[in-house]
Design an enzyme around this catalytic site. Structure first.
Site, PDB file in Angstrom:
ATOM      1  N   GLY A  66      41.144  37.501  43.801  1.00  0.00           N
ATOM      2  CA  GLY A  66      42.476  37.055  44.176  1.00  0.00           C
ATOM      3  C   GLY A  66      43.525  37.672  43.265  1.00  0.00           C
ATOM      4  O   GLY A  66      43.237  38.532  42.437  1.00  0.00           O
ATOM      5  N   LYS A 109      47.550  39.195  37.538  1.00  0.00           N
ATOM      6  CA  LYS A 109      46.378  38.343  37.636  1.00  0.00           C
ATOM      7  C   LYS A 109      46.228  37.564  36.332  1.00  0.00           C
ATOM      8  O   LYS A 109      46.921  37.811  35.361  1.00  0.00           O
ATOM      9  CB  LYS A 109      45.120  39.191  37.886  1.00  0.00           C
ATOM     10  CG  LYS A 109      45.073  39.733  39.305  1.00  0.00           C
ATOM     11  CD  LYS A 109      43.776  40.428  39.632  1.00  0.00           C
ATOM     12  CE  LYS A 109      42.530  39.710  39.238  1.00  0.00           C
ATOM     13  NZ  LYS A 109      42.410  38.326  39.751  1.00  0.00           N
ATOM     14  N   GLU A 120      37.944  40.051  34.756  1.00  0.00           N
ATOM     15  CA  GLU A 120      38.352  40.495  36.096  1.00  0.00           C
ATOM     16  C   GLU A 120      38.729  41.971  36.079  1.00  0.00           C
ATOM     17  O   GLU A 120      38.384  42.727  36.986  1.00  0.00           O
ATOM     18  CB  GLU A 120      39.538  39.654  36.589  1.00  0.00           C
ATOM     19  CG  GLU A 120      39.135  38.234  36.948  1.00  0.00           C
ATOM     20  CD  GLU A 120      40.302  37.334  37.296  1.00  0.00           C
ATOM     21  OE1 GLU A 120      40.086  36.347  37.999  1.00  0.00           O
ATOM     22  OE2 GLU A 120      41.435  37.610  36.853  1.00  0.00           O
ATOM     23  N   LYS A 151      51.921  34.992  47.739  1.00  0.00           N
ATOM     24  CA  LYS A 151      51.652  35.871  46.585  1.00  0.00           C
ATOM     25  C   LYS A 151      52.394  37.215  46.687  1.00  0.00           C
ATOM     26  O   LYS A 151      52.420  37.970  45.721  1.00  0.00           O
ATOM     27  CB  LYS A 151      50.144  36.153  46.467  1.00  0.00           C
ATOM     28  CG  LYS A 151      49.268  34.913  46.398  1.00  0.00           C
ATOM     29  CD  LYS A 151      49.446  34.201  45.093  1.00  0.00           C
ATOM     30  CE  LYS A 151      48.527  33.002  44.914  1.00  0.00           C
ATOM     31  NZ  LYS A 151      47.122  33.296  44.827  1.00  0.00           N
TER      32      LYS A 151
HETATM   33  C1  5RP Z   1      42.150  34.198  37.767  1.00  0.00           C
HETATM   34  C2  5RP Z   1      42.949  35.046  38.678  1.00  0.00           C
HETATM   35  C3  5RP Z   1      43.021  34.627  40.103  1.00  0.00           C
HETATM   36  O1  5RP Z   1      42.568  35.662  40.899  1.00  0.00           O
HETATM   37  C4  5RP Z   1      44.445  34.323  40.424  1.00  0.00           C
HETATM   38  O2  5RP Z   1      44.921  33.345  39.502  1.00  0.00           O
HETATM   39  C5  5RP Z   1      44.593  33.802  41.848  1.00  0.00           C
HETATM   40  O3  5RP Z   1      43.928  32.588  41.967  1.00  0.00           O
HETATM   41  P1  5RP Z   1      44.014  31.735  43.291  1.00  0.00           P
HETATM   42  O4  5RP Z   1      43.282  32.503  44.331  1.00  0.00           O
HETATM   43  O5  5RP Z   1      43.362  30.435  42.912  1.00  0.00           O
HETATM   44  O6  5RP Z   1      45.473  31.559  43.618  1.00  0.00           O
HETATM   45  O7  5RP Z   1      43.504  36.045  38.328  1.00  0.00           O
HETATM   46  O8  5RP Z   1      42.235  34.643  36.442  1.00  0.00           O
END
Ligand code: 5RP
Length: 231
Positions: A88, A100, A109, A127
């Site tokens: 994500g 991120k 990640e 987003k």
């Molecule tokens: C975690 C991340 C996630 O990918 C990002 O925060 C998005 O999260 P979500 O899909 O819960 O909105 O970078 O470190």
């Protein structure tokens, strides 16, 4: 996130679609962290339960725990070839630069995204932004160096607002580090900012993922999934 999150139709649709479109039986994939990629992990679990031989590199203890619960075999970074990683994002700019690290898993990640031959980003419409910078930029730091890192970032940009995630009860990353959430405002040159921050002794990683995404998929509230064009 060991409990199932509330079903979000867009997140589930895009998480499932990414796995259906990009993951092949017999491969090893990278699995990100968060409430959107949760659904991709669930989809992988369904396929493993049906007999497919899919292994994964997890980007966090949270994701590793889901994989263990759902019998998805885990391997280490570079133990196997990784044709695809799915994750994500907190913000996606129109040129596919990302912020991120909202879940604090940014270091692993980014390692997984860099190793994967193809990095597939799964998001919902909120987003999407034209330019990064509304979401505060997560910066992972070595705790001892915090005062120095804060001083150096503030010298570099006196207008930045810096908050330690968790305050007096600091959020501790899977690597034993802390996260600073940095409000820079509009980030016109994410690659330059990433380089400048990483040059500060004590900064481990930033949440800027510039020129790393290969595909961005967007799932909406009707369950429709589309590929985001890069502008
Ligand atoms: C975690 C991340 C996630 O990918 C990002 O925060 C998005 O999260 P979500 O899909 O819960 O909105 O970078 O470190």
């Amino acid at each position: 996130m060991n409990e199932s999150p509330v079903v979000d139709i867009g997140k589930r649709a895009v998480g499932y679609a990414a796995v259906d479109d990009f993951v092949q039986d017999g491969t090893c994939i990278g699995l990100g962290t968060g409430t959107t990629v949760y659904w991709a992990i669930e989809r992988v679990a369904q396929r493993v339960a049906a007999g497919e031989r899919i292994a994964a590199v997890a980007t966090s203890e949270q994701t590793a725990s889901l994989c263990r619960r759902w019998n998805i075999p885990l391997v280490g970074l570079l133990e196997r070839e990784m044709p695809v990683a799915i994750d994500g994002a907190d913000e996606v700019a129109s040129d596919w630069a990302l912020i991120k690290g909202g879940g604090g898993a940014l270091f692993r990640e980014k390692a997984v995204a860099l190793v994967a031959e193809r990095f597939v980003v799964v998001v919902t419409p909120p987003k999407l932004v034209s330019v990064l910078g509304v979401f505060p930029l997560p910066v992972e730091i070595v705790p001892f160096a915090e005062p120095y890192v804060v001083r150096e970032i503030s010298r570099w940009n006196p207008n930045v607002e810096i908050t330690r995630r968790g305050g007096d009860m600091p959020f501790v990353s899977d690597n034993g580090n802390w996260i600073l959430d940095c409000h820079f405002g509009r980030i016109d040159e994410p690659g330059t900012l990433d380089l400048a921050l990483r040059a500060i002794h004590g900064v481990v990683a930033t949440g800027i993922f510039s020129s790393i995404a290969d595909v961005v998929m967007v799932g909406d509230e009707n369950g429709e999934v589309r590929a985001l064009p890069r502008i």
